[in-house]
Structures are given as C-alpha cells and as structure tokens.
Design a protein around this motif. Sequence first.
Motif, PDB file in Angstrom:
ATOM      1  N   VAL A  25       0.796  -1.296  -0.015  1.00 36.26           N
ATOM      2  CA  VAL A  25      -0.072   0.048  -0.186  1.00 36.26           C
ATOM      3  C   VAL A  25       0.844   1.262   0.077  1.00 36.26           C
ATOM      4  O   VAL A  25       0.778   2.292  -0.875  1.00 36.26           O
ATOM      5  CB  VAL A  25      -0.818   0.001   1.043  1.00 36.26           C
ATOM      6  N   LEU A  26       2.156   1.412   0.735  1.00 40.01           N
ATOM      7  CA  LEU A  26       2.741   2.352   0.911  1.00 40.01           C
ATOM      8  C   LEU A  26       4.089   2.876   0.088  1.00 40.01           C
ATOM      9  O   LEU A  26       3.985   3.742  -0.108  1.00 40.01           O
ATOM     10  CB  LEU A  26       3.231   2.510   2.512  1.00 40.01           C
ATOM     11  N   THR A  27       4.341   1.536  -0.391  1.00 38.01           N
ATOM     12  CA  THR A  27       5.720   1.753  -1.299  1.00 38.01           C
ATOM     13  C   THR A  27       5.737   1.135  -2.569  1.00 38.01           C
ATOM     14  O   THR A  27       6.547   1.348  -3.227  1.00 38.01           O
ATOM     15  CB  THR A  27       6.768   1.036  -0.284  1.00 38.01           C
ATOM     16  N   ALA A  34      10.121   4.374  -9.556  1.00 37.52           N
ATOM     17  CA  ALA A  34      11.428   4.590  -9.465  1.00 37.52           C
ATOM     18  C   ALA A  34      12.180   3.851 -10.310  1.00 37.52           C
ATOM     19  O   ALA A  34      13.351   4.249 -11.247  1.00 37.52           O
ATOM     20  CB  ALA A  34      11.910   4.589  -7.938  1.00 37.52           C
ATOM     21  N   LEU A  35      11.655   2.673 -10.483  1.00 30.99           N
ATOM     22  CA  LEU A  35      12.338   1.566 -11.402  1.00 30.99           C
ATOM     23  C   LEU A  35      12.150   2.067 -12.664  1.00 30.99           C
ATOM     24  O   LEU A  35      13.002   2.097 -13.663  1.00 30.99           O
ATOM     25  CB  LEU A  35      11.669   0.434 -11.363  1.00 30.99           C
ATOM     26  N   ALA A  36      10.851   2.148 -13.086  1.00 31.60           N
ATOM     27  CA  ALA A  36      10.528   2.904 -14.391  1.00 31.60           C
ATOM     28  C   ALA A  36      11.485   4.138 -14.889  1.00 31.60           C
ATOM     29  O   ALA A  36      11.763   4.113 -16.314  1.00 31.60           O
ATOM     30  CB  ALA A  36       9.044   3.100 -14.738  1.00 31.60           C
ATOM     31  N   ALA A  37      11.668   4.923 -13.963  1.00 29.21           N
ATOM     32  CA  ALA A  37      12.487   6.355 -14.106  1.00 29.21           C
ATOM     33  C   ALA A  37      13.804   5.792 -14.707  1.00 29.21           C
ATOM     34  O   ALA A  37      14.483   6.718 -15.065  1.00 29.21           O
ATOM     35  CB  ALA A  37      12.443   7.275 -13.272  1.00 29.21           C
ATOM     36  N   ARG A  38      14.233   4.658 -14.203  1.00 25.71           N
ATOM     37  CA  ARG A  38      15.971   4.341 -14.339  1.00 25.71           C
ATOM     38  C   ARG A  38      16.079   3.486 -15.490  1.00 25.71           C
ATOM     39  O   ARG A  38      17.378   3.138 -15.674  1.00 25.71           O
ATOM     40  CB  ARG A  38      16.379   3.704 -13.020  1.00 25.71           C
ATOM     41  N   LEU A  51       7.438  -4.962 -16.425  1.00 24.10           N
ATOM     42  CA  LEU A  51       8.341  -5.173 -15.703  1.00 24.10           C
ATOM     43  C   LEU A  51       8.578  -4.429 -14.271  1.00 24.10           C
ATOM     44  O   LEU A  51       8.935  -4.876 -13.191  1.00 24.10           O
ATOM     45  CB  LEU A  51       9.703  -5.083 -16.330  1.00 24.10           C
ATOM     46  N   ALA A  52       8.455  -2.889 -14.427  1.00 22.51           N
ATOM     47  CA  ALA A  52       8.555  -2.264 -13.324  1.00 22.51           C
ATOM     48  C   ALA A  52       7.434  -2.622 -12.164  1.00 22.51           C
ATOM     49  O   ALA A  52       7.919  -2.811 -10.993  1.00 22.51           O
ATOM     50  CB  ALA A  52       8.249  -0.773 -13.756  1.00 22.51           C
ATOM     51  N   PRO A  53       5.973  -2.588 -12.321  1.00 21.84           N
ATOM     52  CA  PRO A  53       5.044  -3.135 -11.532  1.00 21.84           C
ATOM     53  C   PRO A  53       5.365  -4.545 -11.126  1.00 21.84           C
ATOM     54  O   PRO A  53       5.218  -4.920  -9.837  1.00 21.84           O
ATOM     55  CB  PRO A  53       3.651  -3.086 -12.223  1.00 21.84           C
ATOM     56  N   VAL A  57       6.097  -5.029  -6.627  1.00 20.19           N
ATOM     57  CA  VAL A  57       5.355  -5.782  -5.955  1.00 20.19           C
ATOM     58  C   VAL A  57       6.360  -6.464  -4.952  1.00 20.19           C
ATOM     59  O   VAL A  57       6.119  -6.406  -3.623  1.00 20.19           O
ATOM     60  CB  VAL A  57       4.123  -6.557  -6.412  1.00 20.19           C
ATOM     61  N   PRO A  58       7.077  -7.624  -5.409  1.00 23.35           N
ATOM     62  CA  PRO A  58       7.811  -8.393  -4.572  1.00 23.35           C
ATOM     63  C   PRO A  58       8.768  -7.617  -3.698  1.00 23.35           C
ATOM     64  O   PRO A  58       9.268  -7.921  -2.598  1.00 23.35           O
ATOM     65  CB  PRO A  58       8.403  -9.488  -5.382  1.00 23.35           C
ATOM     66  N   VAL A  59       9.314  -6.602  -4.466  1.00 23.32           N
ATOM     67  CA  VAL A  59      10.598  -5.893  -3.430  1.00 23.32           C
ATOM     68  C   VAL A  59      10.030  -5.240  -2.579  1.00 23.32           C
ATOM     69  O   VAL A  59      10.522  -5.229  -1.313  1.00 23.32           O
ATOM     70  CB  VAL A  59      11.186  -5.039  -4.712  1.00 23.32           C
ATOM     71  N   ALA A  60       8.849  -4.488  -2.667  1.00 21.97           N
ATOM     72  CA  ALA A  60       8.174  -3.719  -1.408  1.00 21.97           C
ATOM     73  C   ALA A  60       7.737  -4.863  -0.392  1.00 21.97           C
ATOM     74  O   ALA A  60       8.160  -4.520   0.814  1.00 21.97           O
ATOM     75  CB  ALA A  60       6.818  -3.274  -1.991  1.00 21.97           C
ATOM     76  N   ALA A  61       7.179  -6.092  -0.766  1.00 25.06           N
ATOM     77  CA  ALA A  61       6.769  -7.001   0.299  1.00 25.06           C
ATOM     78  C   ALA A  61       8.077  -7.545   0.920  1.00 25.06           C
ATOM     79  O   ALA A  61       8.058  -7.650   2.090  1.00 25.06           O
ATOM     80  CB  ALA A  61       5.753  -8.011  -0.287  1.00 25.06           C
ATOM     81  N   SER A  62       9.129  -7.739   0.066  1.00 26.27           N
ATOM     82  CA  SER A  62      10.220  -8.271   0.737  1.00 26.27           C
ATOM     83  C   SER A  62      11.021  -7.471   1.630  1.00 26.27           C
ATOM     84  O   SER A  62      11.469  -7.911   2.863  1.00 26.27           O
ATOM     85  CB  SER A  62      11.379  -8.827  -0.294  1.00 26.27           C
ATOM     86  N   LEU A  63      10.931  -6.196   1.236  1.00 26.48           N
ATOM     87  CA  LEU A  63      11.731  -5.110   2.520  1.00 26.48           C
ATOM     88  C   LEU A  63      10.792  -4.990   3.671  1.00 26.48           C
ATOM     89  O   LEU A  63      11.411  -5.043   4.450  1.00 26.48           O
ATOM     90  CB  LEU A  63      11.986  -3.794   1.425  1.00 26.48           C
TER      91      LEU A  63
END
Length: 384
Positions: A25-27, A34-38, A51-53, A57-63
């Motif tokens: 929800v938050l990140t 941020a991923l799409a811009a890079r 690819l960005a979304p 999702v897994p990066v946010a959940a993992s962190l």
Amino acid sequence: MLLLWPAWLHDVGFQLSAAATAGLVLTARPLEQALAARLPGDTAGWWQGWLAPALAVPVAASLWTLPLQLLHFGTVPVYAVPANLLAAPLLTPLTLGAMALAAVALLTPPLLPALLLPLAWLAELLRQLAQAFADLPMAQWQSGRPLPGLVLAFALALLGLVLPGLDRRRRLLAAGLGAGVLALHLLLLSGDQLLLVHQAGTGAGRDLLLARHRGRAALVSTRADGFSCRQAGQLAQGLGLVRFDWALLLDPVATADPGCWQRQAGRVVAYGDGGAPLAMGQRLASPGLAVEALAMDSHALRLHLGPLRWLLLPDRQSLATWRSLTGHRGDDGLWLGFPPRPGERRALLAHGPGRVWLSGAPAASAPLPAGWRASGASGALAAP
C-alpha cells in the motif's frame, strides 16, 4: 481483525501478511515509478507497462517483511524477488481456478476430477519452481536472529529508505543507522558464547550445550534422537550457523537418524561398540573449540571455549568422577545436568568454580548460591 482476535498479533503468519500489505500500500507505487524512471533507451514503455510493477510488488513486500524474517527465523531469502517474479504468472490462474472449482464442487461435483487436473499441473509447476530456487547456492543467508532492539532499529532504517517523500538527509541517516545495526549484529555473532537449552522429559530430560567462538560453533547433546537433532538445527539457524564444527552425543542409545546429525555437523562422535564417545585424554577439537574426557567410563568433560574452560558433568557418575580428581581449580564455570543433593552442593561450593549452571529446577527450600543459575524445568541459559 485484531479487535476480534487479539491473539493474532502473536501469530507469525499474520505479522508477515500485515507487513507485506503495508509495504504494497505504502511503497509499491513509488518503487514502481523509481524503477521505471531508471531504464534508459527505447524500452521504457515495456518497462513501465510490465516489468516495473512486476518487480515493485515483490521488492516492496520483501523489504517490509525482512525485519520479521530476521526476528523469527534468522534468515534472509536471497532469491525471494526473482522467485516471486517467475511465480506471479501462475498465481492468478491458480487462484481463479480454485474459486471456480469451489463452485463446481457445490453445483456439479462429477465434473470436479476432470477440471482439477489442469490446476494440479500448475500447482506442481509452482512447487518445482520453488524447489529449484530453494536448491540454489546461498538460497537462504543464515544471518542469525538479531536482538529485538536491533530488529527495531533495522526496521526504522528500512522505513527511512523506502517511505516516499523523505529528503536526502533523512535517507542518509537511515542508511547510516542500517549500516550500524549490521555492524553491531556481526560483532555480536563473532563473539564467544555458551548456550544451554534444557527440556524436561522422562528421566534426566534433554540438554543441548552450544559453544560458539568467532563465528564457529560446536555442540554437546545428552540425547541423540531426531527431535534433539532438529532442535540443534534450529539453534544453528537462529545463530547464523551453516553447520557445527563437531557434535558430541552422550546418549548410549544410538540415533535412529544418523543422517540428520551428519547434516548438522562436520564431525559427529557418539557411542560405539558399547564404549563412551571419548576415552580418557581424547579431545574433539576445532579452532578455538575443544572438549576432552576427564576419566574412563565417565561423561565428565572439560570444554574449551576460546580462553575459557567449563566442566561438563551431565550425571551423578561424572560428578563423582570430578570429585575424585585432584586439581579442581582453574575452571571458569561448571554445568551440572541435574539439581545437586545437599552433600553434592557443599562439595561444589567448596571446590567448584564460582559460576555453576544447573539443568532443571532447583529445590524450592534451597536458594541458589551467588553465581549459580538454573534453567528451570524447560529453559535456556547463556553466557556471557
């Protein structure tokens, strides 16, 4: 939900689900942007569209779940993000298919076996994918369980790095806090430690003594059964250990699962041909860790942990052996695998070291002397 079921607050699954949901929800959206811009070049549209979304999702959940994984399991799933990325296409058909099968089971049950087959294939593919990642080298980094205070500080550092809208100064402070937490945790893991875990049971109960020196560890166990082996593995995981250097099993009953102990330790020494695991004068050693037998036909042992020396007396016969020996002085501590009788207590006070550990609960009528500690019916002791 917690108002209705407050006990869920202590459920690890609920904690992980709540943390992952908060992360999404938050990140998830800021991470996606941020991923799409890079991504440079002409592939930005493809990156932004899929690819960005998919990565966010897994990066946010993992962190967001990482502090809880460290607190409860002492491990970091290294391949969590790529594994989730590859598993995501299978989850939607499996979820929708399961919902459809529930309706079929209610309305037309005879069709259920035929419709179940495609979902079974997808479920098996998902299982094989998870197993493939689990079999990769370093699939889980066994970091050890940090102290709760360090986990809280690490969680605050992660929040400072992933929450949107924070300025550069706050993010640098968060990065510094995270680096400090990591350095302190590694420093604590590299120190010397002696850990006793006692569980009451039939007879003398079950004891595990774990000695750790500069990131290495060894184990002495009074039982050789499968439960003790699995418990030893959980201790190793919680302390960030891949394997013990060696394990000494004092159980005269042979283990039913020797392969379990072989997986836990580089060398396993146990009873053989009716004889004790170690003969008098024999040593089982690795750098900074050693154990030696003090007498024949006795479990009286001396454990060397770095510069420290501990006497290990798991039964009354070993205590009698120690009392018959000369040169009691010079040991830093003593572990006794049972509550002593009055005469044994007086002998320990007169000739034993100042630090004494007892397995089990002491008699309520006899308070423990200064420097003595007891594990209780089921508990643990640690030093330093």
